[in-house]
Scaffold this motif. Structure first.
Motif, PDB file in Angstrom:
ATOM      1  N   ILE A  34      45.227  -2.942  73.473  1.00  0.00           N
ATOM      2  CA  ILE A  34      43.886  -3.525  73.312  1.00  0.00           C
ATOM      3  C   ILE A  34      43.009  -2.735  72.478  1.00  0.00           C
ATOM      4  O   ILE A  34      42.770  -1.538  73.008  1.00  0.00           O
ATOM      5  CB  ILE A  34      43.214  -4.098  74.681  1.00  0.00           C
ATOM      6  N   PRO A  35      42.383  -2.946  71.435  1.00  0.00           N
ATOM      7  CA  PRO A  35      41.402  -2.006  70.653  1.00  0.00           C
ATOM      8  C   PRO A  35      40.385  -1.426  71.597  1.00  0.00           C
ATOM      9  O   PRO A  35      39.885  -2.324  72.628  1.00  0.00           O
ATOM     10  CB  PRO A  35      40.797  -2.706  69.706  1.00  0.00           C
ATOM     11  N   GLU A  36      39.894  -0.179  71.753  1.00  0.00           N
ATOM     12  CA  GLU A  36      39.072   0.294  72.697  1.00  0.00           C
ATOM     13  C   GLU A  36      37.490  -0.230  72.550  1.00  0.00           C
ATOM     14  O   GLU A  36      36.998  -0.305  73.421  1.00  0.00           O
ATOM     15  CB  GLU A  36      38.986   1.997  72.262  1.00  0.00           C
ATOM     16  N   GLU A  37      37.421  -0.684  71.259  1.00  0.00           N
ATOM     17  CA  GLU A  37      36.062  -1.399  71.173  1.00  0.00           C
ATOM     18  C   GLU A  37      36.007  -2.855  71.655  1.00  0.00           C
ATOM     19  O   GLU A  37      34.697  -3.433  71.529  1.00  0.00           O
ATOM     20  CB  GLU A  37      35.819  -1.301  69.577  1.00  0.00           C
ATOM     21  N   THR A  38      36.990  -3.316  72.323  1.00  0.00           N
ATOM     22  CA  THR A  38      37.094  -4.654  72.862  1.00  0.00           C
ATOM     23  C   THR A  38      35.816  -4.984  73.701  1.00  0.00           C
ATOM     24  O   THR A  38      35.977  -4.119  74.822  1.00  0.00           O
ATOM     25  CB  THR A  38      38.361  -5.126  73.199  1.00  0.00           C
TER      26      THR A  38
END
Length: 155
Positions: A34-38
């Motif tokens: 999952i992208p960190e910025e999610t």
């Protein structure tokens, strides 16, 4: 981003407990990369093989916290808090997961696709929202997307 579950493999048969002929439990969805910025996650479940409607929606959910596990059996309702926070819109007439339950006369295999989206925001939608409104609200906010396909066929 990758999605899987422990009930069925990608492109394999969905167990009865996740169908309208069984307990109709939403399956556990396990996410990785999952992208960190999610900020939040959204889910759309579509049946791709309903002959009278393209991509018949069985479930839409959004504002799910950034998490690696979306638990099995999310309850009904436009807004849920346990076992995880989420909003659910109208799909197949209800604010909840509604698993495979094709009419008895449809004998071919149906493809049910769980689309999962990582978003950079929470969405401001009402519980009366439908798939098209969710798709519109996600525009410009999708960081990553993935899918898991399950199959179901009437015996």
């Amino acid at each position: 981003m990758i999605v899987r579950n422990n009930s069925f493999e990608n492109n394999a048969m969905i167990p009865k407990k996740h169908t309208g002929f069984g307990e109709d439990l939403s399956p556990e969805l396990i996410l990785s990369d999952i992208p960190e910025e999610t900020v939040s996650l959204a889910i759309i479940l579509d049946d791709l093989d309903v002959p009278w409607k393209k991509n018949f929606s069985h479930w839409i959910a959004w504002n799910i916290p950034n998490t690696e596990i979306i638990p099995e059996g999310l309850p009904k309702g436009a807004r849920i808090e346990k076992p995880i926070n989420a909003c659910q819109g109208i799909a197949w007439g209800k604010n909840c997961y509604r698993g495979p339950k094709p009419p008895f006369f449809l004998k071919k295999v149906h493809r049910y696709v769980f689309y999962v989206y990582a978003l950079d925001t929470e969405l401001m939608l009402s519980g009366n929202s439908k798939k098209n409104e969710l798709m519109d609200a996600m525009q410009g906010h999708i960081l990553a997307e993935t899918k898991l396909t399950g199959l179901y066929k009437n015996s």
